[in-house]
Every structure is written in C-alpha cells, then in structure tokens.
Design an enzyme around this catalytic site. Sequence first.
Site, PDB file in Angstrom:
ATOM      1  N   ASN A 287       0.701  -0.926   0.019  1.00  0.00           N
ATOM      2  CA  ASN A 287       0.044   0.027   0.269  1.00  0.00           C
ATOM      3  C   ASN A 287       0.976   1.091  -0.001  1.00  0.00           C
ATOM      4  OD1 ASN A 287      -1.892   2.006   0.500  1.00  0.00           O
ATOM      5  ND2 ASN A 287      -2.176   1.557   2.651  1.00  0.00           N
ATOM      6  N   TRP A 288       0.908   1.946  -1.215  1.00  0.00           N
ATOM      7  CA  TRP A 288       1.994   3.005  -1.348  1.00  0.00           C
ATOM      8  C   TRP A 288       1.329   4.194  -0.716  1.00  0.00           C
ATOM      9  CZ3 TRP A 288       3.965   2.172  -7.156  1.00  0.00           C
ATOM     10  CH2 TRP A 288       4.654   0.809  -6.891  1.00  0.00           C
ATOM     11  N   LYS A 289       0.216   4.305  -0.343  1.00  0.00           N
ATOM     12  CA  LYS A 289      -0.500   5.605   0.191  1.00  0.00           C
ATOM     13  C   LYS A 289      -0.373   6.691  -0.490  1.00  0.00           C
ATOM     14  CE  LYS A 289       0.162   3.327   4.763  1.00  0.00           C
ATOM     15  NZ  LYS A 289       0.100   3.518   6.068  1.00  0.00           N
TER      16      LYS A 289
ATOM     17  N   HIS B 241      -9.383   1.312   5.564  1.00  0.00           N
ATOM     18  CA  HIS B 241      -8.082   1.516   5.940  1.00  0.00           C
ATOM     19  C   HIS B 241      -8.289   2.386   7.374  1.00  0.00           C
ATOM     20  CE1 HIS B 241      -3.925   2.634   6.723  1.00  0.00           C
ATOM     21  NE2 HIS B 241      -3.652   1.447   5.943  1.00  0.00           N
TER      22      HIS B 241
ATOM     23  N   GLU C 274      -6.483   4.826   8.148  1.00  0.00           N
ATOM     24  CA  GLU C 274      -6.324   6.292   8.012  1.00  0.00           C
ATOM     25  C   GLU C 274      -7.659   6.953   7.335  1.00  0.00           C
ATOM     26  OE1 GLU C 274      -2.539   5.579   5.472  1.00  0.00           O
ATOM     27  OE2 GLU C 274      -1.574   5.136   7.643  1.00  0.00           O
TER      28      GLU C 274
ATOM     29  N   GLU D 270      -5.129  -4.838  11.181  1.00  0.00           N
ATOM     30  CA  GLU D 270      -4.033  -3.853  11.310  1.00  0.00           C
ATOM     31  C   GLU D 270      -4.167  -3.002  12.484  1.00  0.00           C
ATOM     32  OE1 GLU D 270      -2.061  -2.782   7.186  1.00  0.00           O
ATOM     33  OE2 GLU D 270      -4.004  -1.547   7.406  1.00  0.00           O
TER      34      GLU D 270
ATOM     35  N   GLY E  10       2.929   2.396  10.851  1.00  0.00           N
ATOM     36  CA  GLY E  10       3.932   3.322  10.573  1.00  0.00           C
ATOM     37  C   GLY E  10       4.615   3.800  11.899  1.00  0.00           C
TER      38      GLY E  10
ATOM     39  N   SER F  32       3.735  -2.089  10.424  1.00  0.00           N
ATOM     40  CA  SER F  32       5.290  -2.297  10.455  1.00  0.00           C
ATOM     41  C   SER F  32       5.797  -3.503   9.970  1.00  0.00           C
ATOM     42  CB  SER F  32       5.818  -1.680  11.765  1.00  0.00           C
ATOM     43  OG  SER F  32       5.272  -0.383  12.118  1.00  0.00           O
TER      44      SER F  32
ATOM     45  N   GLY G 228       2.944  -1.333   4.397  1.00  0.00           N
ATOM     46  CA  GLY G 228       2.953   0.381   4.042  1.00  0.00           C
ATOM     47  C   GLY G 228       4.406   0.835   3.807  1.00  0.00           C
ATOM     48  N   GLY G 229       4.965   1.452   4.901  1.00  0.00           N
ATOM     49  CA  GLY G 229       6.213   1.864   4.669  1.00  0.00           C
ATOM     50  C   GLY G 229       7.262   1.038   3.838  1.00  0.00           C
TER      51      GLY G 229
HETATM   52  C1  PEP Z   1      -0.708   0.106   6.199  1.00  0.00           C
HETATM   53  O1  PEP Z   1      -0.911   1.189   6.335  1.00  0.00           O
HETATM   54  O2  PEP Z   1      -1.438  -0.756   5.686  1.00  0.00           O
HETATM   55  C2  PEP Z   1       0.776  -0.333   7.132  1.00  0.00           C
HETATM   56  C3  PEP Z   1       0.620  -1.559   7.569  1.00  0.00           C
HETATM   57  O3  PEP Z   1       1.787   0.635   7.278  1.00  0.00           O
HETATM   58  P1  PEP Z   1       3.127   0.355   7.831  1.00  0.00           P
HETATM   59  O4  PEP Z   1       3.488  -1.113   6.864  1.00  0.00           O
HETATM   60  O5  PEP Z   1       3.974   1.416   7.275  1.00  0.00           O
HETATM   61  O6  PEP Z   1       2.819   0.140   9.195  1.00  0.00           O
END
Ligand code: PEP
Length: 251
Positions: A9-11, A96, A98, A166, A172, A212, A233-234
């Site tokens: 997920n590149w957000k 999600h 966010e 999640e 993040g 993470s 994500g990251g």
């Molecule tokens: C996400 O936003 O779906 C996520 C898991 O982010 P991160 O891996 O950066 O915690």
Amino acid sequence: MRKKIVVGNWKMNNTVAESVTLATDVIGALGEGFSGCDVGLAPTYLALDAVGQLLEGSEVQLVAQNCHYENDGAFTGEVSARMINAIGCSYVIIGHSERRQYFGETNATVNLRIKKALSEGLKVILCVGETLAERESGVTETVISSQIREGLTGISHIGAIVIAYEPVWAIGTGKTASSSQAEEVHLFIRTLIGELYGEPAFRLVRIQYGGSVKPSNAAELFAMPNIDGGLIGGASLNADDFVAIVQAASV
Ligand code: PEP
C-alpha cells in the site's frame, strides 16, 4: 492450504514516474512467472493506469487504495468502483484506518463501498483493527467484531474478501504486534467469519497482518497458522524490502 497474499500500500507516496520505477524494480526482482504467493501493488489513483500497464502479463495484481460507493456524480475528489475496475484493478482496499481516522469512514460507509466494489467484480481487502486506547481498555475483540459484522452486513460473497488485521497502534509506528498477539486476533477473526459464513469460509478466508511489517519480522509473523500474508505500508516503498517480505511469505 491458503495461498498467502502480500500487498504493498503505497499510500500518498510517489509521482507517476516514481511509481513506474518502483513497480519496475519490484517486477524485476520477483522475476518472470513468480507464483510463491499472491502479490499486489496499490499506487495512488493517478498512477493506476501507468503501473497497470507495466503489470500486464506479470503475476502481480493492481490494487486501488479506496473506492466510492456511487457509480458517478457530484462527489468531488472521489473515484468509483466502476472506474477502478475499468482501469484494471483486481482488488480494492476498503476501510483502512487512515480513511477511518482522517476521512470520516465508518463501518456503514465501509459496507456501502464493499457492496459496490463486489457488484463491479472487484475483490476487496477489508481493513480492521483497534487503537492503542481500545487495546488497553480490553475492547479489541468488541471493536473488531463490530468492524467485521457491520462492514459485511448483507454481503454473502465472502470468497471475494480478504481481511487485513491492522492494529492502528502498529501502523507506521515501528511497533509491530508480536506474532502471538497478531495470531490471537487472527484466530478470533477466523472464528467470527466461520460463525457468520460457515465452515468453508472459516478454512478459506485469508487474513493478512499489517503494521510495521519489515524483512526482519515478516517470516516470524507469516509462520503463524492464521496469518496469511501482509498489507505492507512503509516497507513497500523500497523494492528490495518489499520483495524480501514477499519471499518470506513464499516459503
Ligand atoms: C498500512 O498502512 O497498511 C501499513 C501496514 O503501514 P506500515 O507497514 O507502514 O505500518
């Protein structure tokens, strides 16, 4: 045996050109005919077309980060499931944290979006998870149960849905749920899906972990019996890290 699924997920990261470079690097590192697990990339709406063209003929699937629940109309800034399907996405991420936290997404709007996405032939990644305050006050299961029951109200096609657990406190932040903390919630989710949809769904539904995930913790998480891959994500913004995570899901 459930095939694992790992989605990046590149957000709100990467221009179209940067997205094309990243996708090219990921496809190159995975190599032709990769089939160790299902893999998806979720760039911004702007980059779906360009990344989708790159993914044609590869095993990697195009994923959208959200969709609206109407086909078209006066919804400035929104993109519909119909448009996402037409651009070549196989999956759409819905609910999600966010979106819930910053854009007023509720279980009711999540439900509308899922219904519309399914009616357009898309598969759905439904995100659920508790905040730190909710975990500390002991209501993790209550929160997740509501997110799943209300998010899936009136939906029979569970085969087209992947759940992503999640924990909000792990997204993040660099804090990962321990593999046993995550496994406990994944089993709870699987049991709930079994209650709602029966034994085949209990066995077959895929539940990703997100929060993470990194190359250093992926293998331990994915070794848990009820963790069927990751929503990343990251670490998905770096091709080497993302591909290392995909490989950890492919053993
Ligand atoms: C996400 O936003 O779906 C996520 C898991 O982010 P991160 O891996 O950066 O915690």
